[in-house]
Design a protein around this motif. Structure first.
Motif, mmCIF file in Angstrom:
data_model
loop_
_atom_site.group_PDB
_atom_site.id
_atom_site.type_symbol
_atom_site.label_atom_id
_atom_site.label_comp_id
_atom_site.label_asym_id
_atom_site.label_seq_id
_atom_site.Cartn_x
_atom_site.Cartn_y
_atom_site.Cartn_z
ATOM 1 N N ALA A 53 29.448 -50.271 -5.765
ATOM 2 C CA ALA A 53 30.509 -51.811 -5.299
ATOM 3 C C ALA A 53 29.974 -52.339 -4.579
ATOM 4 N N GLY A 54 30.627 -53.824 -4.999
ATOM 5 C CA GLY A 54 29.886 -54.648 -3.837
ATOM 6 C C GLY A 54 30.462 -55.984 -4.550
ATOM 7 N N VAL A 55 29.721 -56.671 -3.300
ATOM 8 C CA VAL A 55 30.147 -58.475 -3.007
ATOM 9 C C VAL A 55 29.017 -58.881 -2.317
ATOM 10 N N GLY A 56 29.066 -59.970 -2.260
ATOM 11 C CA GLY A 56 28.025 -60.866 -1.306
ATOM 12 C C GLY A 56 27.075 -61.007 -1.818
ATOM 13 N N PRO A 57 25.982 -61.837 -1.067
ATOM 14 C CA PRO A 57 24.534 -62.405 -1.067
ATOM 15 C C PRO A 57 24.120 -60.390 -1.486
ATOM 16 N N THR A 58 24.083 -59.040 -1.090
ATOM 17 C CA THR A 58 23.744 -57.949 -1.210
ATOM 18 C C THR A 58 23.181 -57.488 -2.794
ATOM 19 N N LEU A 59 24.750 -58.266 -3.227
ATOM 20 C CA LEU A 59 24.492 -57.711 -5.380
ATOM 21 C C LEU A 59 23.701 -57.220 -5.728
ATOM 22 N N PRO A 60 22.070 -58.498 -5.371
ATOM 23 C CA PRO A 60 21.240 -57.947 -6.336
ATOM 24 C C PRO A 60 20.829 -56.572 -6.446
ATOM 25 N N ALA A 61 20.632 -56.054 -4.761
ATOM 26 C CA ALA A 61 20.391 -54.888 -4.766
ATOM 27 C C ALA A 61 21.225 -53.573 -5.184
ATOM 28 N N LEU A 62 22.098 -53.876 -5.758
ATOM 29 C CA LEU A 62 22.438 -52.786 -6.242
ATOM 30 C C LEU A 62 22.918 -53.505 -8.115
ATOM 31 N N LEU A 63 21.749 -54.208 -8.378
ATOM 32 C CA LEU A 63 21.343 -54.251 -10.024
ATOM 33 C C LEU A 63 20.552 -53.733 -9.784
ATOM 34 N N PHE A 64 19.280 -53.879 -8.190
ATOM 35 C CA PHE A 64 17.788 -53.102 -9.246
ATOM 36 C C PHE A 64 18.316 -52.091 -8.662
#
Ligand code: FES
Length: 259
Positions: free
Chosen positions: A111-122
């Motif tokens: 769960a997330g918001v902001g510039p680290t969202l790509p890390a959740l995708l990974f």
């Protein structure tokens, strides 16, 4: 210890307002893990003078490529959106803690918001074959990572409300609240939302142990190399730098008034 490489832009695609780039970077692709970031600038030059930080959205050791998702509005990294295929880049990958699902985890909530969202995708792409994964994202219309980059088995929920909408989305139903059934949660959040994350967990869990909730901290990383100390965050082990001791922390280790 940071590792330095030269990478080449292999492919560029536009997903709504976001720009997706695949870079040929075999050494990085071999070792990269979710939650890690790279520092990038055009090779050979000092423009921009400071490296720009990008959280990796994916890595494929077989093709030797890594993926970035770029928000052109980002004042630190938006410049990379316009560079064409074939551009050579200097890339540095600090060796930092990565997202680590527990050995006993079977259902993973991201769960997330902001510039680290790509890390959740990974994270979702890396562990989809082994875990049951649900990914909950909030962001501006047209700036959320596209679900079709994910394996079909990953459940995706999105909202285009403000940052706090993430917790409305998660807690809208006490019965179906995904925090209740998750074996583990990985948040991607700016520090001002840590307290809301703790409260959201407390609404459905009387007890939660160390290792249950990790956070990929979304905050400024001006140097990304442990020098400037702008990225420091207070933890139970003292002040720590997100770019060296993080960016992934256990939520219970963070010093919050509500903990
Ligand atoms: S960004 Fe400079 S010390 Fe972390």
């Amino acid at each position: 210890m940071p590792l330095y490489y030269t990478a080449t832009i292999r492919e560029r695609r536009q997903f709504d307002h976001l720009v997706w780039k695949s870079l040929i970077a075999p050494e990085i692709a071999r070792t990269a893990r979710p939650g890690q970031f790279v520092l990038v600038r055009v090779s050979p030059s000092f423009d921009p003078l400071l490296w720009s930080v990008f959280f990796l959205a994916g890595a494929d050791p077989h093709s030797g490529t890594v993926e970035l998702l770029i928000d052109p509005r980002d004042s630190a990294g938006g410049w990379l959106a316009g560079y064409p295929v074939g551009t050579q880049l200097d890339v540095c990958m600090p060796v930092v803690p990565a997202v680590t699902p527990n050995l006993t985890t079977q259902t993973l909530l991201l769960a997330g918001v902001g510039p680290t969202l790509p890390a959740l995708l990974f994270t979702a792409r890396q562990y989809a074959a082994r875990l049951s994964i649900s990914l909950w994202l909030t962001g501006d219309e047209g700036y959320l990572p596209p679900p079709f980059l994910l394996p079909a088995t990953v459940e995706v929920q999105t909202s285009t409300g403000g940052a706090a909408a993430l917790f409305n989305l998660l807690t809208v139903s006490r019965v179906d609240n995904p925090i209740r059934w998750a074996d583990q949660i990985i948040f991607a959040l700016p520090p001002q939302l840590f307290g809301m994350a703790v409260e959201a967990i407390r609404t459905v869990r009387l007890r939660w142990e160390h290792g249950f909730a990790q956070v990929i901290v979304a905050g400024p990383l001006p140097c990304g190399l442990g020098i400037c100390r702008v990225c420091q965050i207070e933890t139970r082990h003292g002040w720590q730098r997100c770019c060296i001791e993080g960016p992934v922390f256990d939520l219970r280790d963070l010093r919050l008034p509500v903990l």
